[in-house]
Design an enzyme around this catalytic site. Structure first.
Site, PDB file in Angstrom:
ATOM      1  N   CYS A  18      40.200  40.504  36.810  1.00 56.52           N
ATOM      2  CA  CYS A  18      38.764  40.428  36.532  1.00 56.52           C
ATOM      3  C   CYS A  18      38.028  41.728  36.843  1.00 56.52           C
ATOM      4  CB  CYS A  18      38.125  39.253  37.267  1.00 56.52           C
ATOM      5  SG  CYS A  18      38.128  39.375  39.069  1.00 56.52           S
ATOM      6  N   HIS A  74      35.565  36.785  42.142  1.00 51.89           N
ATOM      7  CA  HIS A  74      35.637  36.859  40.681  1.00 51.89           C
ATOM      8  C   HIS A  74      34.361  37.491  40.122  1.00 51.89           C
ATOM      9  CE1 HIS A  74      37.478  35.871  36.875  1.00 51.89           C
ATOM     10  NE2 HIS A  74      36.348  35.340  36.440  1.00 51.89           N
ATOM     11  N   HIS A 130      35.032  37.847  30.869  1.00 49.94           N
ATOM     12  CA  HIS A 130      35.781  38.161  32.100  1.00 49.94           C
ATOM     13  C   HIS A 130      37.269  38.026  31.818  1.00 49.94           C
ATOM     14  CE1 HIS A 130      36.286  33.676  33.284  1.00 49.94           C
ATOM     15  NE2 HIS A 130      35.938  33.757  32.010  1.00 49.94           N
TER      16      HIS A 130
END
Length: 201
Positions: free
Chosen positions: A100, A152, A168
């Site tokens: 990510c 994340h 993402h």
């Protein structure tokens, strides 16, 4: 001779009368045509006025469309979308695989915007903005999988009310698009950060 003179006078009178009649008829026809043309022009003007009024009314009722984002944001989103489909790879920062933060850092590197390598470090960069102030190009952060710390990050690509769509690199699908309306991301949402200037170029 007298008869000839009377005949000429009669012919002259008839011709003169015919010419006068013809001129009168021509004037009447011209007047009728002019009158008809004026009516048609008035009708067209009236229709145009009504159509303009309708257009103005629609313009006033239609929502005002503002520039969504600056040129830099547009290019950033183009680059990010170009990575769609690349598989997830922990520690990866190339087309053979990305995690990510690797995906976000790689996309921003294209515009000489240097971000840290991890999502947790990225969360301390730029200006933190409220969820309802989020704009395309902002970074969006999550604590996924029950984590107590940010783990994340994605890039906001669209904001529709309280629904934020972001791109993402997900462990399941690689570089893809998801939404904060989805339960998993709704639970994990933490914050939005703005990391570059939004001047419209």
């Amino acid at each position: 001779m007298r008869n000839l003179a009377l005949t000429l006078v009669t012919l002259f009178t008839v011709c003169l009368g015919t010419e006068v009649t013809a001129q009168t008829a021509t004037k009447k026809v011209t007047t009728v045509k002019t009158s008809q043309k004026a009516k048609e022009e008035a009708t067209i003007a009236s229709i145009n006025k009504k159509m303009n009024a309708i257009d103005n009314d629609l313009d006033n009722k239609a929502p005002k469309v503002e520039t969504k984002y600056c040129y830099l944001t547009e290019q950033l989103l183009n680059v990010a979308n170009d990575y769609q489909g690349i598989r997830y790879q922990w520690g990866g920062m190339s087309r053979s695989g990305m995690d990510c933060s690797g995906f976000v850092k790689t996309a921003f590197n294209q515009f000489s915007i240097d971000l840290p390598r991890t999502s947790r470090e990225m969360a301390s960069r730029g200006e933190r903005v409220s969820r309802n102030e989020a704009k395309p190009g902002d970074l969006i952060f999550f604590k996924n999988g029950g984590s107590r710390v940010i783990n994340h990050v994605g890039i906001v690509i669209e904001v529709d009310g309280d629904d934020i769509k972001f791109i993402h690199s997900a462990t399941s699908k690689g570089v893809s698009i998801n939404s904060t309306k989805e339960a998993y991301y709704s639970r994990g949402f933490v914050q939005v950060n703005r990391v570059y200037d939004r001047q419209v170029l």
